[in-house]
Design an enzyme around this catalytic site. Structure first.
Site, mmCIF file in Angstrom:
data_model
loop_
_atom_site.group_PDB
_atom_site.id
_atom_site.type_symbol
_atom_site.label_atom_id
_atom_site.label_comp_id
_atom_site.label_asym_id
_atom_site.label_seq_id
_atom_site.Cartn_x
_atom_site.Cartn_y
_atom_site.Cartn_z
ATOM 1 N N HIS A 1 8.111 -1.900 -0.730
ATOM 2 C CA HIS A 1 6.923 -1.733 -1.573
ATOM 3 C C HIS A 1 7.330 -1.337 -3.000
ATOM 4 C CE1 HIS A 1 2.660 -0.238 -2.217
ATOM 5 N NE2 HIS A 1 3.298 0.503 -3.114
ATOM 6 N N GLU A 2 8.244 -0.396 -3.125
ATOM 7 C CA GLU A 2 8.678 0.062 -4.458
ATOM 8 C C GLU A 2 9.433 -1.039 -5.196
ATOM 9 O OE1 GLU A 2 7.431 2.634 -5.633
ATOM 10 O OE2 GLU A 2 6.640 3.359 -3.742
ATOM 11 N N HIS B 1 7.069 -3.472 -6.696
ATOM 12 C CA HIS B 1 6.485 -3.013 -7.973
ATOM 13 C C HIS B 1 7.443 -3.338 -9.125
ATOM 14 C CE1 HIS B 1 2.815 -0.939 -6.902
ATOM 15 N NE2 HIS B 1 3.394 -0.032 -6.141
ATOM 16 N N GLU C 1 -1.169 -2.420 -5.922
ATOM 17 C CA GLU C 1 -0.743 -1.796 -4.665
ATOM 18 C C GLU C 1 -0.739 -2.808 -3.521
ATOM 19 O OE1 GLU C 1 0.610 1.054 -4.022
ATOM 20 O OE2 GLU C 1 0.544 1.438 -6.160
HETATM 21 ZN ZN LIG Z 1 2.663 1.400 -4.842
#
Ligand SMILES: [Zn+2]
Length: 259
Positions: free
Chosen positions: A122-123, A126, A187
């Protein structure tokens, strides 16, 4: 992930670097500039946190990080993974150009490498999508997020315990400089891309469902309307929808084949 911490310098530096005086857009930062910005912020964060540099959790972060970096498709990023010694923060964040920080408190919810990979993926997502730099200029006018949260909570009638938790989270970020939550859309995108990354790296993507379910039950979760983060139910629904595609990638991954 959640309650993202950015340094005060993020905004001004991003705008100066992008030459974007209007402060809108902000997506014109070159990969080199982004990398320089991330490296500068990394030094600032490193001067303010205590790192864990050995042991089982550290090895897990490094191992997951290197496997996900390898399938990121961006070998030009200088991927760095740090484990912050803070058992009370179940959190993680990423700086532009791929500097990932995991708080040791996250291991309350991540019970194995595959579950950790859900967060790291997830990071990394981003960073790949430049959410940090793109969002910095857009959020410039948001002002003091902490104050906005207070007002929001007053209007929404959030219970005092939640209000206190939000303040704790904000206080933590304030010591580092600035909190800038990603948009809900960012997100969801990070969840989706992160799921594919963990699968390609050979981690069973079904672990993401287990992790986010546990994480969603945590006490310090900020309600969706305040946090801009997807509520656990919508987050999990999105991940479930993508699971067949993720499982196909997982089965093709060299790590899975080796087993
Ligand atoms: Zn996030």
């Amino acid at each position: 992930m959640s309650y993202f911490i950015k340094l005060g310098l993020t905004i001004t530096t991003a705008i100066v670097l992008s030459g974007c005086a209007s402060g809108l857009g902000g997506g014109n930062v070159s990969p080199q500039q982004e990398s320089a910005l991330g490296a500068q912020q990394e030094r600032q964060v490193l001067s303010k946190v205590r790192l864990i540099r050995s042991g089982r959790l550290y090895n897990a972060v490094r191992n997951v990080g290197s496997r996900i970096a390898r399938v990121s498709g961006r070998p030009d990023f200088r991927w760095r993974y740090h484990l912050v010694n803070n058992p009370r923060q179940a959190n993680a964040f990423v700086l532009p150009g791929g500097k990932v920080f995991v708080y040791s408190g996250l291991f309350k919810y991540a019970s194995n490498e595959a579950e950790l990979a859900a967060v790291v993926g997830h990071e990394v997502a981003h960073a790949l999508r430049s959410h940090g730099v793109k969002g910095a200029a857009r959020k410039q006018k948001a002002g003091l997020i902490g104050a906005l949260l207070q007002v929001g909570m007053g209007v929404a009638g959030v219970n005092p315990q939640t209000a206190q938790q939000v303040n704790q989270v904000y206080g933590q970020g304030a010591t580092l400089g600035y909190i800038r939550p990603y948009s809900r859309q960012n997100e969801t995108e990070a969840d989706s891309i992160g799921l594919m990354l963990m699968a390609k790296a050979g981690y069973d993507p079904r672990a993401a469902l287990r992790f986010w379910a546990k994480f969603g039950r945590q006490g310090q979760r900020v309600p969706e309307y305040l946090s801009t983060h997807p509520a656990p139910a919508s987050r999990i629904a999105n991940i479930r929808r993508l699971m067949p595609q993720a499982l196909a990638l997982y089965k093709k991954s060299r790590y899975a084949r080796r087993r």
